[in-house]
Design a protein around this motif. Structure first.
Motif, PDB file in Angstrom:
ATOM      1  N   GLU A  63       0.863  -1.182   0.000  1.00  0.00           N
ATOM      2  CA  GLU A  63       0.000   0.000   0.000  1.00  0.00           C
ATOM      3  C   GLU A  63       0.900   1.234   0.000  1.00  0.00           C
ATOM      4  O   GLU A  63       1.428   1.634   1.039  1.00  0.00           O
ATOM      5  N   PRO A  64       1.121   1.879  -1.141  1.00  0.00           N
ATOM      6  CA  PRO A  64       2.030   3.025  -1.211  1.00  0.00           C
ATOM      7  C   PRO A  64       1.413   4.290  -0.637  1.00  0.00           C
ATOM      8  O   PRO A  64       1.178   5.285  -1.328  1.00  0.00           O
ATOM      9  N   LEU A  65       1.121   4.240   0.648  1.00  0.00           N
ATOM     10  CA  LEU A  65       0.486   5.349   1.345  1.00  0.00           C
ATOM     11  C   LEU A  65       1.473   5.947   2.346  1.00  0.00           C
ATOM     12  O   LEU A  65       2.476   5.321   2.698  1.00  0.00           O
ATOM     13  N   PRO A  66       1.228   7.153   2.831  1.00  0.00           N
ATOM     14  CA  PRO A  66       2.082   7.708   3.885  1.00  0.00           C
ATOM     15  C   PRO A  66       2.176   6.759   5.078  1.00  0.00           C
ATOM     16  O   PRO A  66       1.176   6.151   5.476  1.00  0.00           O
ATOM     17  N   LEU A  67       3.362   6.647   5.629  1.00  0.00           N
ATOM     18  CA  LEU A  67       3.615   5.684   6.692  1.00  0.00           C
ATOM     19  C   LEU A  67       2.676   5.868   7.876  1.00  0.00           C
ATOM     20  O   LEU A  67       2.263   4.898   8.519  1.00  0.00           O
ATOM     21  N   GLN A  68       2.296   7.114   8.164  1.00  0.00           N
ATOM     22  CA  GLN A  68       1.438   7.358   9.322  1.00  0.00           C
ATOM     23  C   GLN A  68       0.038   6.788   9.153  1.00  0.00           C
ATOM     24  O   GLN A  68      -0.709   6.634  10.117  1.00  0.00           O
ATOM     25  N   GLN A  69      -0.346   6.435   7.929  1.00  0.00           N
ATOM     26  CA  GLN A  69      -1.667   5.858   7.717  1.00  0.00           C
ATOM     27  C   GLN A  69      -1.720   4.367   8.056  1.00  0.00           C
ATOM     28  O   GLN A  69      -2.800   3.770   8.005  1.00  0.00           O
ATOM     29  N   ALA A  70      -0.576   3.781   8.396  1.00  0.00           N
ATOM     30  CA  ALA A  70      -0.565   2.366   8.761  1.00  0.00           C
ATOM     31  C   ALA A  70      -1.481   2.096   9.948  1.00  0.00           C
ATOM     32  O   ALA A  70      -2.081   1.018  10.056  1.00  0.00           O
ATOM     33  N   THR A  71      -1.627   3.076  10.850  1.00  0.00           N
ATOM     34  CA  THR A  71      -2.509   2.900  12.001  1.00  0.00           C
ATOM     35  C   THR A  71      -3.935   2.612  11.562  1.00  0.00           C
ATOM     36  O   THR A  71      -4.647   1.811  12.182  1.00  0.00           O
ATOM     37  N   GLY A  72      -4.359   3.222  10.479  1.00  0.00           N
ATOM     38  CA  GLY A  72      -5.714   2.996  10.002  1.00  0.00           C
ATOM     39  C   GLY A  72      -5.966   1.564   9.602  1.00  0.00           C
ATOM     40  O   GLY A  72      -7.083   1.059   9.738  1.00  0.00           O
ATOM     41  N   PHE A  73      -4.912   0.879   9.116  1.00  0.00           N
ATOM     42  CA  PHE A  73      -5.092  -0.503   8.702  1.00  0.00           C
ATOM     43  C   PHE A  73      -5.350  -1.421   9.891  1.00  0.00           C
ATOM     44  O   PHE A  73      -5.952  -2.490   9.734  1.00  0.00           O
ATOM     45  N   ALA A  74      -4.903  -1.032  11.078  1.00  0.00           N
ATOM     46  CA  ALA A  74      -5.204  -1.831  12.264  1.00  0.00           C
ATOM     47  C   ALA A  74      -6.709  -1.872  12.495  1.00  0.00           C
ATOM     48  O   ALA A  74      -7.279  -2.924  12.785  1.00  0.00           O
ATOM     49  N   LEU A  75      -7.366  -0.726  12.362  1.00  0.00           N
ATOM     50  CA  LEU A  75      -8.813  -0.685  12.552  1.00  0.00           C
ATOM     51  C   LEU A  75      -9.533  -1.329  11.388  1.00  0.00           C
ATOM     52  O   LEU A  75     -10.529  -2.037  11.571  1.00  0.00           O
ATOM     53  N   LEU A  76      -9.056  -1.095  10.172  1.00  0.00           N
ATOM     54  CA  LEU A  76      -9.652  -1.714   8.990  1.00  0.00           C
ATOM     55  C   LEU A  76      -9.608  -3.235   9.093  1.00  0.00           C
ATOM     56  O   LEU A  76     -10.596  -3.923   8.824  1.00  0.00           O
ATOM     57  N   ALA A  77      -8.459  -3.766   9.502  1.00  0.00           N
ATOM     58  CA  ALA A  77      -8.305  -5.219   9.602  1.00  0.00           C
ATOM     59  C   ALA A  77      -9.166  -5.786  10.726  1.00  0.00           C
ATOM     60  O   ALA A  77      -9.735  -6.876  10.593  1.00  0.00           O
ATOM     61  N   GLY A  78      -9.264  -5.095  11.847  1.00  0.00           N
ATOM     62  CA  GLY A  78     -10.129  -5.559  12.926  1.00  0.00           C
ATOM     63  C   GLY A  78     -11.583  -5.622  12.496  1.00  0.00           C
ATOM     64  O   GLY A  78     -12.310  -6.568  12.829  1.00  0.00           O
ATOM     65  N   LEU A  79     -12.012  -4.620  11.745  1.00  0.00           N
ATOM     66  CA  LEU A  79     -13.372  -4.598  11.229  1.00  0.00           C
ATOM     67  C   LEU A  79     -13.607  -5.767  10.274  1.00  0.00           C
ATOM     68  O   LEU A  79     -14.644  -6.436  10.330  1.00  0.00           O
TER      69      LEU A  79
ATOM     70  N   SER B 235      10.588   8.167   0.742  1.00  0.00           N
ATOM     71  CA  SER B 235       9.776   9.373   0.945  1.00  0.00           C
ATOM     72  C   SER B 235       8.713   9.214   2.021  1.00  0.00           C
ATOM     73  O   SER B 235       7.610   9.773   1.911  1.00  0.00           O
ATOM     74  N   GLY B 236       9.029   8.443   3.057  1.00  0.00           N
ATOM     75  CA  GLY B 236       8.105   8.303   4.169  1.00  0.00           C
ATOM     76  C   GLY B 236       6.830   7.579   3.848  1.00  0.00           C
ATOM     77  O   GLY B 236       5.789   7.812   4.480  1.00  0.00           O
ATOM     78  N   ARG B 237       6.874   6.672   2.878  1.00  0.00           N
ATOM     79  CA  ARG B 237       5.688   5.922   2.502  1.00  0.00           C
ATOM     80  C   ARG B 237       5.858   4.449   2.847  1.00  0.00           C
ATOM     81  O   ARG B 237       6.973   3.973   3.040  1.00  0.00           O
ATOM     82  N   LEU B 238       4.734   3.745   2.950  1.00  0.00           N
ATOM     83  CA  LEU B 238       4.765   2.320   3.226  1.00  0.00           C
ATOM     84  C   LEU B 238       5.367   1.559   2.048  1.00  0.00           C
ATOM     85  O   LEU B 238       5.005   1.811   0.890  1.00  0.00           O
ATOM     86  N   ALA B 239       6.279   0.639   2.336  1.00  0.00           N
ATOM     87  CA  ALA B 239       6.726  -0.298   1.312  1.00  0.00           C
ATOM     88  C   ALA B 239       5.773  -1.487   1.272  1.00  0.00           C
ATOM     89  O   ALA B 239       5.313  -1.897   0.211  1.00  0.00           O
ATOM     90  N   PHE B 240       5.469  -2.029   2.444  1.00  0.00           N
ATOM     91  CA  PHE B 240       4.487  -3.104   2.538  1.00  0.00           C
ATOM     92  C   PHE B 240       4.068  -3.250   3.991  1.00  0.00           C
ATOM     93  O   PHE B 240       4.697  -2.699   4.906  1.00  0.00           O
ATOM     94  N   LEU B 241       3.010  -3.974   4.204  1.00  0.00           N
ATOM     95  CA  LEU B 241       2.600  -4.326   5.561  1.00  0.00           C
ATOM     96  C   LEU B 241       2.120  -5.766   5.552  1.00  0.00           C
ATOM     97  O   LEU B 241       1.621  -6.261   4.544  1.00  0.00           O
ATOM     98  N   VAL B 242       2.334  -6.432   6.672  1.00  0.00           N
ATOM     99  CA  VAL B 242       1.868  -7.798   6.860  1.00  0.00           C
ATOM    100  C   VAL B 242       0.844  -7.775   7.987  1.00  0.00           C
ATOM    101  O   VAL B 242       1.137  -7.336   9.100  1.00  0.00           O
ATOM    102  N   ILE B 243      -0.365  -8.231   7.676  1.00  0.00           N
ATOM    103  CA  ILE B 243      -1.440  -8.257   8.651  1.00  0.00           C
ATOM    104  C   ILE B 243      -1.622  -9.685   9.132  1.00  0.00           C
ATOM    105  O   ILE B 243      -1.901 -10.589   8.342  1.00  0.00           O
ATOM    106  N   GLY B 244      -1.455  -9.902  10.429  1.00  0.00           N
ATOM    107  CA  GLY B 244      -1.680 -11.205  11.030  1.00  0.00           C
ATOM    108  C   GLY B 244      -3.039 -11.248  11.708  1.00  0.00           C
ATOM    109  O   GLY B 244      -3.334 -10.421  12.577  1.00  0.00           O
TER     110      GLY B 244
END
Length: 228
Positions: free
Chosen positions: A42-58, A102-111
């Motif tokens: 997800e090539p988004l700003p790194l600070q938006q990674a927190t949002g994926f925690a809530l998205l994944a929980g939902l 540039s302060g963006r996400l390279a990837f994230l792994v959701i467990g």
């Protein structure tokens, strides 16, 4: 990942010998339960990674609800991504991120982890399993449901923004004005749940004023209660 795993790569484990929960806890990965990891780019700003925690929980909560009767059984979210049944932990999400240029996400792994067949006995929190309510579904079936809901909410975020995630999460979480306690290190703060910031931090109205928390251990109720 470093060797070129593709976008939307998912791994379902029957068991794990070194499962990891939040804050370095050991996650008891018992056969018959869900242990699913998903790679997203997800090539988004790194600070938006927190949002994926809530998205994944939902996504996890809604996937589990597919297997429950339409009426009578309610699952709830506890900030940021624990799934609860009657105040007991039934599942949760752990996210690992690596930043790119540039302060963006390279990837994230959701467990994703959920107690389908067995609720492990833990010293610090009550637990629940779907087996209390129904014949436990196969982990493969639940994994497919989780992936479907994950893609759904990613689509909603991409087209409607993070506000859609915030609204849906709040509708399934502890109600506004619920009594919560936040533990951050040695500090214990009690107050009433007052919503989420734009960055998905938890807002708590306390006797000393309104505070927001980007991290912390959340307890339902007063400080003396056991964690949920």
């Amino acid at each position: 990942v470093q060797e070129g795993a593709t976008e939307e790569f998912a791994v379902l484990a029957r068991e794990q010998t070194g499962g990891r929960g939040s804050r370095g806890r050991h996650w008891q990965s018992l056969r018959g339960n869900l242990h699913l990891s998903v790679l997203l780019r997800e090539p988004l700003p790194l600070q938006q990674a927190t949002g994926f925690a809530l998205l994944a929980g939902l996504a996890l909560l809604e996937a589990l609800e597919r297997f429950l009767p339409a009426e009578g059984t309610k699952l709830h979210l506890k900030w940021p991504n624990d799934v609860l049944f009657e105040g007991r932990k039934l599942g949760g999400v752990l996210i690992d991120t690596i930043g790119g240029a540039s302060g963006r996400l390279a990837f994230l792994v959701i467990g994703f982890g959920a107690n389908l067949a067995i609720a492990p006995s833990l010293p610090d929190r009550p637990t629940a399993a779907l087996a209390e309510l129904i014949a436990p579904p196969a982990p493969e079936a639940v994994a497919h449901a989780v992936l479907a809901q994950l893609w759904y909410w990613r689509f909603r975020r991409a087209h409607e923004g993070w506000s859609a995630i915030r609204t849906a999460w709040l509708a399934r979480a502890h109600p506004l004005r619920s009594r919560l306690t936040v533990c951050v290190g040695e500090e214990i703060v009690a107050g009433e749940f007052a919503g989420l910031t734009e960055g998905f931090a938890l807002i708590l109205d306390t006797q000393a004023g309104t505070r927001s928390f980007a991290t912390g251990e959340i307890f339902l109720g007063q400080p003396h209660l056991a964690p949920a």
